[in-house]
Design a protein around this motif. Structure first.
Motif, PDB file in Angstrom:
ATOM      1  N   TYR A 126      -2.600  18.412   4.673  1.00 44.30           N
ATOM      2  CA  TYR A 126      -2.386  17.415   3.637  1.00 44.30           C
ATOM      3  C   TYR A 126      -3.691  16.808   3.148  1.00 44.30           C
ATOM      4  CZ  TYR A 126       2.393  17.503   5.327  1.00 44.30           C
ATOM      5  OH  TYR A 126       3.638  17.887   5.678  1.00 44.30           O
ATOM      6  N   ASN A 127      -3.683  16.464   1.870  1.00 43.25           N
ATOM      7  CA  ASN A 127      -4.694  15.563   1.361  1.00 43.25           C
ATOM      8  C   ASN A 127      -4.011  14.220   1.148  1.00 43.25           C
ATOM      9  OD1 ASN A 127      -6.567  17.648   1.236  1.00 43.25           O
ATOM     10  ND2 ASN A 127      -5.854  18.255  -0.815  1.00 43.25           N
ATOM     11  N   VAL A 128      -4.625  13.145   1.610  1.00 40.81           N
ATOM     12  CA  VAL A 128      -4.031  11.828   1.435  1.00 40.81           C
ATOM     13  C   VAL A 128      -4.605  11.184   0.181  1.00 40.81           C
ATOM     14  CG1 VAL A 128      -3.791   9.513   2.397  1.00 40.81           C
ATOM     15  CG2 VAL A 128      -3.575  11.517   3.874  1.00 40.81           C
ATOM     16  N   VAL A 129      -3.692  10.712  -0.684  1.00 38.21           N
ATOM     17  CA  VAL A 129      -4.107  10.046  -1.905  1.00 38.21           C
ATOM     18  C   VAL A 129      -3.535   8.633  -1.868  1.00 38.21           C
ATOM     19  CG1 VAL A 129      -3.953  10.043  -4.414  1.00 38.21           C
ATOM     20  CG2 VAL A 129      -4.076  12.219  -3.185  1.00 38.21           C
ATOM     21  N   ARG A 130      -4.392   7.629  -2.001  1.00 38.09           N
ATOM     22  CA  ARG A 130      -3.905   6.253  -1.988  1.00 38.09           C
ATOM     23  C   ARG A 130      -3.530   5.843  -3.409  1.00 38.09           C
ATOM     24  NH1 ARG A 130      -6.324   2.422   2.265  1.00 38.09           N
ATOM     25  NH2 ARG A 130      -5.167   4.039   3.358  1.00 38.09           N
ATOM     26  N   ALA A 131      -2.228   5.724  -3.666  1.00 37.93           N
ATOM     27  CA  ALA A 131      -1.776   5.428  -5.030  1.00 37.93           C
ATOM     28  C   ALA A 131      -1.754   3.925  -5.281  1.00 37.93           C
ATOM     29  CB  ALA A 131      -0.386   6.015  -5.261  1.00 37.93           C
ATOM     30  N   VAL A 132      -1.385   3.150  -4.259  1.00 40.52           N
ATOM     31  CA  VAL A 132      -1.348   1.694  -4.388  1.00 40.52           C
ATOM     32  C   VAL A 132      -2.120   1.124  -3.205  1.00 40.52           C
ATOM     33  CG1 VAL A 132       0.129  -0.347  -4.454  1.00 40.52           C
ATOM     34  CG2 VAL A 132       0.879   1.756  -5.566  1.00 40.52           C
ATOM     35  N   ASP A 133      -3.038   0.184  -3.489  1.00 41.21           N
ATOM     36  CA  ASP A 133      -3.982  -0.232  -2.448  1.00 41.21           C
ATOM     37  C   ASP A 133      -4.033  -1.754  -2.322  1.00 41.21           C
ATOM     38  OD1 ASP A 133      -5.937  -0.267  -0.584  1.00 41.21           O
ATOM     39  OD2 ASP A 133      -7.513   0.573  -1.855  1.00 41.21           O
ATOM     40  N   GLY A 134      -3.008  -2.308  -1.657  1.00 37.53           N
ATOM     41  CA  GLY A 134      -3.056  -3.732  -1.327  1.00 37.53           C
ATOM     42  C   GLY A 134      -2.747  -4.679  -2.474  1.00 37.53           C
ATOM     43  N   ILE A 135      -1.658  -4.387  -3.202  1.00 37.71           N
ATOM     44  CA  ILE A 135      -1.266  -5.261  -4.316  1.00 37.71           C
ATOM     45  C   ILE A 135      -0.343  -6.375  -3.817  1.00 37.71           C
ATOM     46  CG2 ILE A 135       0.178  -5.313  -6.396  1.00 37.71           C
ATOM     47  CD1 ILE A 135      -0.883  -2.680  -7.182  1.00 37.71           C
ATOM     48  N   SER A 136      -0.553  -7.609  -4.281  1.00 40.99           N
ATOM     49  CA  SER A 136       0.366  -8.719  -3.997  1.00 40.99           C
ATOM     50  C   SER A 136       0.688  -9.454  -5.289  1.00 40.99           C
ATOM     51  CB  SER A 136      -0.258  -9.726  -3.029  1.00 40.99           C
ATOM     52  OG  SER A 136      -0.615  -9.101  -1.822  1.00 40.99           O
ATOM     53  N   PHE A 137       1.956  -9.790  -5.491  1.00 44.53           N
ATOM     54  CA  PHE A 137       2.343 -10.686  -6.593  1.00 44.53           C
ATOM     55  C   PHE A 137       3.768 -11.166  -6.377  1.00 44.53           C
ATOM     56  CE2 PHE A 137       3.084  -6.322  -8.194  1.00 44.53           C
ATOM     57  CZ  PHE A 137       4.430  -6.383  -8.523  1.00 44.53           C
ATOM     58  N   THR A 138       4.124 -12.222  -7.080  1.00 42.43           N
ATOM     59  CA  THR A 138       5.478 -12.768  -7.007  1.00 42.43           C
ATOM     60  C   THR A 138       6.000 -12.920  -8.427  1.00 42.43           C
ATOM     61  OG1 THR A 138       4.872 -13.999  -5.041  1.00 42.43           O
ATOM     62  CG2 THR A 138       6.871 -14.696  -6.162  1.00 42.43           C
TER      63      THR A 138
ATOM     64  N   ARG B 146       0.859  -1.183   0.000  1.00 48.91           N
ATOM     65  CA  ARG B 146       0.000   0.000   0.000  1.00 48.91           C
ATOM     66  C   ARG B 146       0.896   1.234   0.000  1.00 48.91           C
ATOM     67  NH1 ARG B 146      -2.654   2.847   3.858  1.00 48.91           N
ATOM     68  NH2 ARG B 146      -2.026   1.549   5.600  1.00 48.91           N
ATOM     69  N   LYS B 147       0.492   2.265  -0.714  1.00 51.39           N
ATOM     70  CA  LYS B 147       1.259   3.499  -0.721  1.00 51.39           C
ATOM     71  C   LYS B 147       0.330   4.702  -0.730  1.00 51.39           C
ATOM     72  CE  LYS B 147       4.785   6.181  -0.970  1.00 51.39           C
ATOM     73  NZ  LYS B 147       5.714   6.277   0.170  1.00 51.39           N
ATOM     74  N   ASP B 148       0.445   5.510   0.305  1.00 51.43           N
ATOM     75  CA  ASP B 148      -0.325   6.755   0.367  1.00 51.43           C
ATOM     76  C   ASP B 148       0.603   7.920   0.096  1.00 51.43           C
ATOM     77  OD1 ASP B 148      -2.504   5.287   1.137  1.00 51.43           O
ATOM     78  OD2 ASP B 148      -2.239   5.656   3.286  1.00 51.43           O
ATOM     79  N   TYR B 149       0.157   8.852  -0.685  1.00 52.51           N
ATOM     80  CA  TYR B 149       0.879  10.112  -0.838  1.00 52.51           C
ATOM     81  C   TYR B 149       0.157  11.157   0.000  1.00 52.51           C
ATOM     82  CZ  TYR B 149       3.405   8.406  -4.935  1.00 52.51           C
ATOM     83  OH  TYR B 149       4.225   7.720  -5.776  1.00 52.51           O
ATOM     84  N   ARG B 150       0.949  11.959   0.662  1.00 49.95           N
ATOM     85  CA  ARG B 150       0.347  13.112   1.321  1.00 49.95           C
ATOM     86  C   ARG B 150       0.646  14.313   0.445  1.00 49.95           C
ATOM     87  NH1 ARG B 150       1.938  13.945   7.266  1.00 49.95           N
ATOM     88  NH2 ARG B 150       4.036  13.810   6.406  1.00 49.95           N
ATOM     89  N   ILE B 151      -0.366  14.912  -0.075  1.00 47.46           N
ATOM     90  CA  ILE B 151      -0.168  16.068  -0.941  1.00 47.46           C
ATOM     91  C   ILE B 151      -0.346  17.317  -0.078  1.00 47.46           C
ATOM     92  CG2 ILE B 151      -0.857  17.215  -3.083  1.00 47.46           C
ATOM     93  CD1 ILE B 151      -0.041  14.370  -3.631  1.00 47.46           C
ATOM     94  N   ALA B 152       0.741  18.058   0.101  1.00 51.57           N
ATOM     95  CA  ALA B 152       0.672  19.247   0.948  1.00 51.57           C
ATOM     96  C   ALA B 152      -0.127  20.333   0.253  1.00 51.57           C
ATOM     97  CB  ALA B 152       2.069  19.742   1.261  1.00 51.57           C
ATOM     98  N   VAL B 153      -0.905  21.035   1.028  1.00 52.07           N
ATOM     99  CA  VAL B 153      -1.620  22.197   0.507  1.00 52.07           C
ATOM    100  C   VAL B 153      -0.689  23.388   0.714  1.00 52.07           C
ATOM    101  CG1 VAL B 153      -3.721  23.567   0.654  1.00 52.07           C
ATOM    102  CG2 VAL B 153      -3.783  21.127   1.206  1.00 52.07           C
TER     103      VAL B 153
ATOM    104  N   TYR C 182      10.903  12.202   2.345  1.00 48.86           N
ATOM    105  CA  TYR C 182      10.639  12.097   0.905  1.00 48.86           C
ATOM    106  C   TYR C 182      10.320  10.654   0.529  1.00 48.86           C
ATOM    107  CZ  TYR C 182      11.435  12.070  -4.102  1.00 48.86           C
ATOM    108  OH  TYR C 182      11.302  11.889  -5.449  1.00 48.86           O
ATOM    109  N   GLU C 183      11.152   9.729   1.052  1.00 48.79           N
ATOM    110  CA  GLU C 183      10.980   8.329   0.694  1.00 48.79           C
ATOM    111  C   GLU C 183       9.670   7.766   1.210  1.00 48.79           C
ATOM    112  OE1 GLU C 183      15.660   7.087   0.628  1.00 48.79           O
ATOM    113  OE2 GLU C 183      14.584   7.214   2.501  1.00 48.79           O
ATOM    114  N   SER C 184       9.198   8.328   2.318  1.00 50.10           N
ATOM    115  CA  SER C 184       7.972   7.753   2.853  1.00 50.10           C
ATOM    116  C   SER C 184       6.717   8.485   2.378  1.00 50.10           C
ATOM    117  CB  SER C 184       8.021   7.718   4.379  1.00 50.10           C
ATOM    118  OG  SER C 184       8.204   9.004   4.880  1.00 50.10           O
ATOM    119  N   THR C 185       6.872   9.710   1.880  1.00 47.05           N
ATOM    120  CA  THR C 185       5.669  10.412   1.434  1.00 47.05           C
ATOM    121  C   THR C 185       5.622  10.669  -0.064  1.00 47.05           C
ATOM    122  OG1 THR C 185       6.690  12.551   1.808  1.00 47.05           O
ATOM    123  CG2 THR C 185       5.386  11.666   3.592  1.00 47.05           C
ATOM    124  N   GLY C 186       6.774  10.592  -0.722  1.00 46.14           N
ATOM    125  CA  GLY C 186       6.787  10.854  -2.156  1.00 46.14           C
ATOM    126  C   GLY C 186       6.702  12.340  -2.443  1.00 46.14           C
ATOM    127  N   SER C 187       6.790  12.652  -3.725  1.00 48.05           N
ATOM    128  CA  SER C 187       6.847  14.070  -4.068  1.00 48.05           C
ATOM    129  C   SER C 187       5.445  14.641  -4.202  1.00 48.05           C
ATOM    130  CB  SER C 187       7.611  14.272  -5.369  1.00 48.05           C
ATOM    131  OG  SER C 187       7.103  13.411  -6.348  1.00 48.05           O
TER     132      SER C 187
END
Lengths: 328, 270
Positions: A32-44, A8-15, B265-270
């Motif tokens: 911040y606005n939180v944007v979920r860019a990746v949401d629970g991906i699994s693969f091998t 999972r990867k959330d970006y915090r977009i600063a205002v 940066y690494e944990s929040t991204g740009s």
């Protein structure tokens, strides 16, 4: 081996506040606005696989690649590549991977290509003899030799992409991560790149993860496709199974020299209609392109026509609508 | 962010050399800027000269002594600006993805970022500052002990300005490249303030320059020691010897801040 578990990867977009005082304010006060860019991906991914990583723009492909290559840290979930944690073991990990971001250059913009290669040799501490052998091999396969003395800024996009691929492989990594390497390339350049990638994977066993939104890349190169949309995994398997179920659909755009026929064959779906124009969807399994075109030209003279494969966005939409194909 | 190993140093020289060769593609621009930089020395020193001529001396500092101050800060700032310019331009590099490229390579982030931009023409400023310093040495007839104090001050200045650059660069992680002005205020403003002995400034500003942003340790205290005037200025004799520590603390702070920014940066991204 690449193992991704519940990533999972959330970006915090600063205002942001603007200007000098705004910049000072940003230091103390941040919303911040939180944007979920990746949401629970699994693969091998096993060593030697060639995997197409597919999804519409903004699906989370680039973010996933940045996590796999150690640029970003996951918000949650785990990623291990050959037993290493990419960000934590960044130095060791990056020795063994090659990365090409289609939009960005790894090369020194104002220097001849050959100087970039020499610098990369020192950055990766590649022994001289190995470097020479590898460089010679790559230059031959990618036809980069004649470009070596040209400054990077003077290369065409296709030439540059070939140089980038060679640059990414000079240190002989066992894994190659590619983010849209064929974007904007002409047919010939695309083909050179694809032929090269297929050969690297086949002959040297290089693991390749190819992020793209161009399905023809996947069709040509990847026995396996991982499809993601809005950060979630939608499909993981051969492209063929998807093709058989949804991808068989074609779009036909026809311009007539006169009024477009009012009636259509039963199996054909009308997308758009103009006075002298039709956009139709059909399945070659139900009616062949030749039959459909013949049927139309019997009723009105055809001025021009185009046939399209469905774009990735429509395949994704179809999967949501009708479900995945049954497992092989 | 390990200690610089000889191999890292060699790589630094190669990467910096590549940047300089890149600039040589734009020779006219290089020549024009070098000429402009050469005139800066005149514009910097002329007011100092006029002031000291007019008043005889500034707070008891003759023109030659003021030139010593100028040479010290000019040399340390010039060395840092030349070798670590990538951090000065860090905001744009962060925004356009240069940092990602750096993170994709198996080398230290600081080493690679420092060489993301190098400007050869800044070497001219180092030479000018060195020249001024040399002339000040001759006029003031300084002995070896005084020269050692000056060297200590210059070394402290290198640590100090490197620390300030890193602090400024680190702040960009939080503001995404919008605090370049703040960084310039500290570096250019700092080196401009140091053209004059800090004793000429009002009490509060002098305190800021001594205890807050320890700019006074870059040239004022070492220069006092070099001129044998520490006691005369009302400071205990050990104060100038603190210069490397005060300046080293700024560098340590800068490195810490940059490391925290990178984690962010690494944990929040740009």
């Amino acid at each position: 081996m690449i193992e991704v578990v519940a990533l999972r990867k959330d970006y915090r977009i600063a205002v942001h506040h603007r200007g000098f005082w705004g910049a000072l304010r940003n230091l103390v006060e941040t919303r911040y606005n939180v944007v979920r860019a990746v949401d629970g991906i699994s693969f091998t991914i096993e060593p030697g696989e060639f995997v197409g990583f597919v999804g519409p723009n903004g699906a989370g492909k680039s973010t996933t690649i940045k996590i796999l290559t150690g640029v970003l840290e996951p918000t949650d979930g785990s990623v291990t590549v050959n037993g290493l944690v990419p960000r934590r073991d960044r130095i060791e990990h990056t020795r063994d991977i090659g990365v090409v971001f289609g939009q960005r250059t790894q090369l020194w913009w104002d220097l001849p290509v050959t100087e970039s290669y020499d610098l990369l040799r020192h950055i990766y501490s590649v022994p001289e003899a190995e470097y020479r052998a590898q460089r010679e091999r790559l230059c031959e396969l990618l036809e980069v030799g004649p470009l070596l003395d040209t400054p990077v800024r003077k290369l065409s996009l296709g030439q540059r992409m070939r140089c980038e691929l060679a640059a990414a492989l000079l240190h002989a990594p066992t894994m190659l991560f590619l983010d849209e390497p064929t974007i904007g390339l002409d047919v010939v350049a695309k083909e050179t790149v694809r032929t090269f990638l297929a050969a690297e994977n086949r002959e040297r066993g290089t693991t390749v993860l190819l992020a793209t939104h161009d399905l023809s890349d996947v069709e040509r190169l990847c026995p396996r496709m991982i499809l993601i949309d809005r950060g979630a995994l939608v499909y993981d398997g051969p492209l063929e199974a998807i093709r058989r179920r949804f991808g068989a659909e074609r779009e036909l755009r026809v311009d007539f020299e006169g009024a477009a026929p009012a009636e259509l064959p039963d199996s054909v779906e009308e997308q758009e209609r103009g006075p002298e124009r039709l956009v139709l969807r059909f399945r070659p399994g139900e009616i062949s392109s030749a039959k459909l075109i013949a049927w139309l030209s019997d009723r009105q003279t055809i001025a021009d026509l185009e046939i399209h494969e469905p774009p990735i966005e429509r395949i994704v939409a179809e999967i949501y609508r009708r479900g995945l194909p049954p497992p092989e | 962010m390990a200690a610089p190993l000889p191999d890292d140093l060699r790589l630094y020289v190669r990467l910096a050399g590549a940047r300089i060769r890149e600039q040589m593609n734009y020779r006219l621009s290089f020549a024009v800027h070098t000429v402009i930089d050469a005139f800066l020395i005149v514009s910097d020193l002329a007011p100092v000269y006029l002031l000291s001529r007019y008043f005889g001396a500034l707070e008891g500092w003759t023109f030659a002594e003021l030139a010593l101050l100028y040479g010290m800060v000019g040399l340390s700032w010039g060395l840092v600006e030349t070798t670590l310019r990538g951090f000065q331009k860090f905001g744009p590099f962060l925004v356009d993805g240069e940092l990602d490229r750096v993170l994709l390579r198996p080398r230290g982030v600081l080493l690679q970022m420092a060489t993301a931009q190098i400007e050869a023409r800044k070497v001219g400023r180092i030479l000018q500052a060195g020249l001024v310093l040399g002339i000040a040495f001759v006029f003031l007839d300084l002995g070896p002990a005084s020269v050692a104090w000056v060297a200590l001050g210059v070394a402290g200045g290198i640590l100090f300005f490197a620390g300030i650059l890193l602090l400024g660069a680190a702040s960009q992680f939080w503001t995404m490249g919008q605090t370049a002005e703040l960084q310039n205020m500290l570096t250019y403003g700092g080196s401009a303030a140091l053209l004059y002995p800090v004793s000429i400034y009002s009490t509060w500003f002098r305190r800021v320059l001594t205890y807050g942003i320890p700019l006074a340790f870059v040239n004022y205290f070492p220069a006092l020691a070099a001129l044998g005037r520490t006691a005369e200025a009302g400071w205990p004799p050990w104060i100038p010897a603190l210069s490397p520590f005060a300046c080293g603390a700024v560098l340590a702070l800068g490195m810490l801040a940059f490391r925290r920014g990178l984690r962010r940066y690494e944990s929040t991204g740009s």
